[in-house]
Design a protein around this motif. Structure first.
Motif, PDB file in Angstrom:
ATOM      1  N   ASP A  69      38.902  33.716  40.718  1.00  0.00           N
ATOM      2  CA  ASP A  69      40.109  34.511  40.885  1.00  0.00           C
ATOM      3  C   ASP A  69      41.129  33.623  41.583  1.00  0.00           C
ATOM      4  OD1 ASP A  69      39.166  36.867  39.750  1.00  0.00           O
ATOM      5  OD2 ASP A  69      38.248  37.515  41.620  1.00  0.00           O
ATOM      6  N   THR A  91      41.434  42.078  44.724  1.00  0.00           N
ATOM      7  CA  THR A  91      40.429  41.181  44.147  1.00  0.00           C
ATOM      8  C   THR A  91      39.069  41.857  44.177  1.00  0.00           C
ATOM      9  OG1 THR A  91      41.691  39.370  45.151  1.00  0.00           O
ATOM     10  CG2 THR A  91      39.579  38.809  44.176  1.00  0.00           C
ATOM     11  N   GLU A 684      31.997  40.928  35.468  1.00  0.00           N
ATOM     12  CA  GLU A 684      33.384  40.870  35.932  1.00  0.00           C
ATOM     13  C   GLU A 684      34.290  40.579  34.734  1.00  0.00           C
ATOM     14  OE1 GLU A 684      31.875  38.894  40.145  1.00  0.00           O
ATOM     15  OE2 GLU A 684      32.782  37.657  38.567  1.00  0.00           O
ATOM     16  N   VAL A 686      38.495  39.917  33.687  1.00  0.00           N
ATOM     17  CA  VAL A 686      39.900  39.716  34.038  1.00  0.00           C
ATOM     18  C   VAL A 686      40.696  39.652  32.744  1.00  0.00           C
ATOM     19  CG1 VAL A 686      41.591  38.254  35.191  1.00  0.00           C
ATOM     20  CG2 VAL A 686      39.285  38.449  36.121  1.00  0.00           C
ATOM     21  N   ILE A 700      41.628  43.726  36.432  1.00  0.00           N
ATOM     22  CA  ILE A 700      40.486  43.032  37.025  1.00  0.00           C
ATOM     23  C   ILE A 700      39.459  44.103  37.344  1.00  0.00           C
ATOM     24  CG2 ILE A 700      39.665  41.528  38.863  1.00  0.00           C
ATOM     25  CD1 ILE A 700      42.516  40.622  39.336  1.00  0.00           C
TER      26      ILE A 700
END
Length: 846
Positions: A69, A91, A684, A686, A700
């Motif tokens: 990130d 985040t 995860e 993004v 995100i």
């Protein structure tokens, strides 16, 4: 590999799997279509390129086979972030303490650092301008930052020290051989006053200076209604920093950078919000407290000198030498009981005077399809910590009351006295300094002890009579001294000691030495296939000591026993740990815009000592070891959509975790470190989509499932926890939108940034959850936050004005429950997030 396939199957049952599946399928199916449509896409807005140094060299973030990130300078501005605790809101998978500076801690993928002990290390390594920051030095102000990189998963090869869970890499702007400057002011509610200045001056064609100054001040988000409180406003902010850096371009091949950093904190400690029937309110959302801590404060004075020398030996070989000396003094005094009840007063002070000498020599090789980075690291850290527990004699008398209650009620029950009759006798008593309570206790004692009956006769009073209550009030300490001497219990003392402070100190010193040597080789085998492999050898040596000194309060009361720390002369311990960690990464480039990678990496955090538990001199806690397998995909599609997704499985052995523990016969619960094993797997995603030339959208998100097995321990209530196998799942996401309409006003353009942050609450799975948690409104609520910023900037970027708001829905997030006094005094404390805040920014670029 089978385990990884199993985990991916598990993901398919979650919403994130749908996103991952669609992204992968769409990306691979559209790869060829993307190439064919390139010419028609050139008229659309392309998404920006982000560079990172996650592999110790400058690369496009999309070319790095790691979960990263990257928070750019624009991101920091749009979110009004000046501390790591601010960017943690945006985040998923990363957390950092918001209020505390001196005792801040970081968390990545659910792995957080253990307690404040100087004998241990964090699980997340934090670097500032290439230099490692130990515990109390981690929270620094962002001033003139280039970017912040959060590297998820073990980074044991290139970063080594304590990078078991990941790395936070803060990169400030370096001096440049040109002239630029800006000033910025941020004003908001709660008396927010933030001022920043940057000036870069080229004094010659090969020498430049860059100066940064920042001041950040704000009032507290909670109101302490105690009129007698004396100290810094609890929860206030007063943080200042400065940085002066010099660049000397010695030759075309050699440059030297010198810098001096100064960081000063002088503010009120983060308030302990009481959640007991003795506190102002049981609802933290009232934002009102009644705390009486003496001189509540948090301050830190920190300086650092650093040197960075770069040299290009030839077109292939280059090197870098860095060296830094950072030193700091830290002190924090907080209210551990969250009340204004003098008979429940307890505060703690943590003072630290430490320094670190950190060095790294690095060599880089780049030629054709080969990239190599290798080096050695050496650090020397010296620590001094003094932890103080402060309570009033009034509190000791209350604890003595509780002990006498247990003994007297137990004796009556053994003799067949029913509980109803025991209550009629005035037991349990509330506090021995209240004459009616002490009279009840003396009367019960007189029933079985002739000496106590004789004392009452001397006072001319009968048991359970009004005359006895009056005699106690008239004779001051007499009855207390007599009973204390007769029973041989020095803790039974009279009300003349009211208001006297009882302090217990434990002093720790440490001398830590760390070594590391690493090599990392990257080869691009052909247009499609690439491979990276690296190894690192780390060694940590620790010398540590404990010393518990005499308490001044005990001098006039011989025989009085300790409340928390038994007296102990200096105890020394020494140990060392070493580990070989590494990584292997295979990547496949479908084309220049699509990459798949599979990696296996390991990380390590050394063992250590618990500063509050001298028993760890014999049995130090074990090193924390991490193994991680990760499947990732990165793509830039149609010049407007960026995809980064990861599926991972992480196994932790001897995970070091901090819990509040009250062992049998202990006075209060204290934070200790326990070991356990964990299996964490998750995903995860993004997404960045430049939808039009004026609109950018972002997502995100994270899903994580954790299975844990902890060693048995006593919780804060003093109960032995043996149900130590726990499973929990969590997901979180951040949605963002940036709109820059083509409309202009006064030779300027507008930009609107909006983001929404969500995080699932998983506290019901905590192994040491206290029963009181179920009575706190909102304790199990998910975290939600809506934020926005509207800015106007001139086309030449000289002027910028902005209005912003954070947590616009005014959602309250309650912190964890704990405190030294939670079990012993029935006064746990918690914390609460910031309320809705609004403000304005004004920036002028010279």
């Amino acid at each position: 590999m089978a385990a990884l396939q199993r985990d991916i199957t598990i993901f398919s049952r979650t919403p994130i799997a749908l996103c991952i599946g669609l992204a992968l399928t769409g990306a691979l199916n559209q790869a060829s279509a993307q190439q064919a449509a390139t010419e028609t896409e050139q008229n659309k807005a392309a998404i920006e390129t982000i560079t990172v140094t996650a592999q110790k060299r400058v690369q496009n973030v999309m070319d790095v086979p790691l979960a990263i990130d990257s928070i750019t300078a624009t991101d920091l501005e749009e979110t009004s972030s000046v501390l790591l605790g601010d960017i943690a809101d945006y985040t998923p998978g990363f957390k950092f303490s918001k209020e505390a500076v001196a005792q801040a801690s970081a968390e990545i993928r659910g792995i957080s650092s253990s307690n404040i002990s100087t004998g241990g290390d964090p699980s997340v390594a934090i670097f500032y301008d290439d230099f490692y920051l130990p515990r109390a030095a981690q929270s620094v102000l962002f001033s003139d930052m280039q970017r912040i990189e959060i590297l998820k998963g073990p980074q044991g090869t290139l970063f080594g020290k304590n990078a078991a869970a990941g790395v936070v890499n803060m990169i400030p702007n370096a001096p440049a051989l040109d002239d630029e400057a800006f000033v910025k002011a941020t004003l908001g509610d709660y008396a927010l006053r933030r001022y920043e200045l940057m000036g870069n001056k080229a004094l010659s064609d090969n020498f430049a200076l860059r100066l940064n100054l920042m001041s950040n001040q704000r009032d507290a988000y909670v109101d302490n209604v105690n009129p007698d409180y004396r100290g810094e406003e609890l929860g206030s902010v007063n943080h200042r920093s400065a940085r002066l850096a010099a660049l000397w371009q010695i030759t075309e091949a050699t440059k030297l950078q010198l810098s001096y950093d100064w960081d000063d904190v002088d503010q009120g400690y983060a308030p302990g919000i009481g959640i007991s029937r003795y506190s102002y309110s049981m609802n933290p959302a009232d934002r009102r407290i009644e705390n009486d801590v003496v001189d509540g404060h948090e301050w830190r004075d920190m300086t650092a000198f650093s040197l960075k020398l770069y040299h290009d030996f030839n077109e292939q070989w280059s090197g870098k030498l860095i060296s830094s000396k950072r030193q700091w003094q830290v002190s924090g005094r907080d209210d551990a009981d969250g009340t204004a009840d003098k008979t429940r007063y307890l505060d703690t002070i943590n003072f630290e005077d430490s320094d670190i000498f950190y060095n790294e020599l690095q060599l880089n090789y780049q030629h054709g399809n080969i990239n190599y980075v290798g080096g050695v690291t050496y650090s020397k850290e010296k620590v001094y910590q003094k932890t103080s527990l402060n309570i009033l004699a009034d509190t000791i008398a209350r604890l003595t009351t509780d002990n006498l209650n247990q003994q007297l009620i137990g004796a009556l029950q053994q003799n067949g006295i029913p509980d109803e009759m025991i209550g009629q006798l005035g037991l349990p008593a509330d506090h021995i300094w209240q004459p009616t309570d002490w009279a009840s206790m003396l009367s019960v004692m007189a029933m079985v002890d002739p000496s106590v009956a004789g004392l009452l006769q001397m006072l001319g009073a009968e048991p359970f009579s009004p005359e006895l209550v009056a005699a106690i009030g008239a004779t001051g300490d007499l009855t207390y001294d007599a009973i204390g001497a007769g029973l041989g219990v020095a803790e039974i003392f009279g009300p003349s000691n009211a208001g006297k402070m009882w302090s217990e100190d434990i002093i720790n010193t440490g001398d830590f030495t760390s070594y590391g040597i690493y090599s990392d080789l990257d080869i691009q085998l052909n247009d499609n296939w690439g491979f990276t492999a690296g190894l690192r050898y780390s060694r940590d040596e620790k010398d540590f000591s404990w010393e518990i000194t005499e308490r001044p309060f005990a001098a006039p009361l011989p025989g009085i026993t300790e409340f928390l720390f038994p007296l102990m002369p200096q105890l020394n311990a020494s140990d060392s740990w070493s580990k070989l960690t590494g990584r292997a990464v295979a990547r496949y480039n479908v084309n220049q815009n699509n990459m798949l990678y599979l990696s296996y990496s390991t990380g390590y955090k050394s063992g250590g000592y618990d500063s509050l538990d001298p028993r760890s001199a014999i049995t130090p806690f074990e090193p924390e070891e991490v193994a991680n397998i990760e499947l990732g995909y990165k793509a830039d599609l149609w010049q407007s959509l960026r995809v980064q997704l990861v599926a991972y499985q992480m196994d932790l052995t001897n995970r070091q975790r901090s819990v509040s523990s009250k062992e049998p016969d202990a006075g209060v619960a204290i934070p200790i470190v326990i070991n356990g094993d964990q299996d964490i797997h998750g995903g995860e995603l993004v997404l960045d989509w430049q939808a039009t030339q004026t609109l950018k959208l972002g997502l995100i998100t994270e899903y994580r499932k954790t299975e844990s097995k902890w060693q048995p321990f006593y919780n804060a209530d003093g109960d032995l926890v043996t149900d130590v196998e726990k499973s929990s799942a969590a997901d979180s996401y951040t949605l963002a939108a940036d709109w820059a309409p083509e409309y202009t006003l006064a030779n300027g353009q507008f930009k609107l940034h909006v983001d929404y942050v969500y995080e699932e609450n998983t506290r019901a799975d905590d192994p040491d959850l206290l029963d009181i948690a179920y009575s706190i409104p909102g304790y199990f609520a998910d975290q939600k936050s809506l934020n926005a910023r509207l800015s106007w900037a001139t086309t030449d970027a000289q002027w910028q004005l902005a209005v912003w708001g954070k947590n616009l829905t005014d959602h309250d997030s309650i912190g964890g429950i704990g405190g030294f006094a939670a079990a012993a005094l029935g006064t746990p404390v918690t914390s609460i997030s910031a309320p809705r805040t609004v403000g304005v920014d004004i920036r002028y670029q010279f």
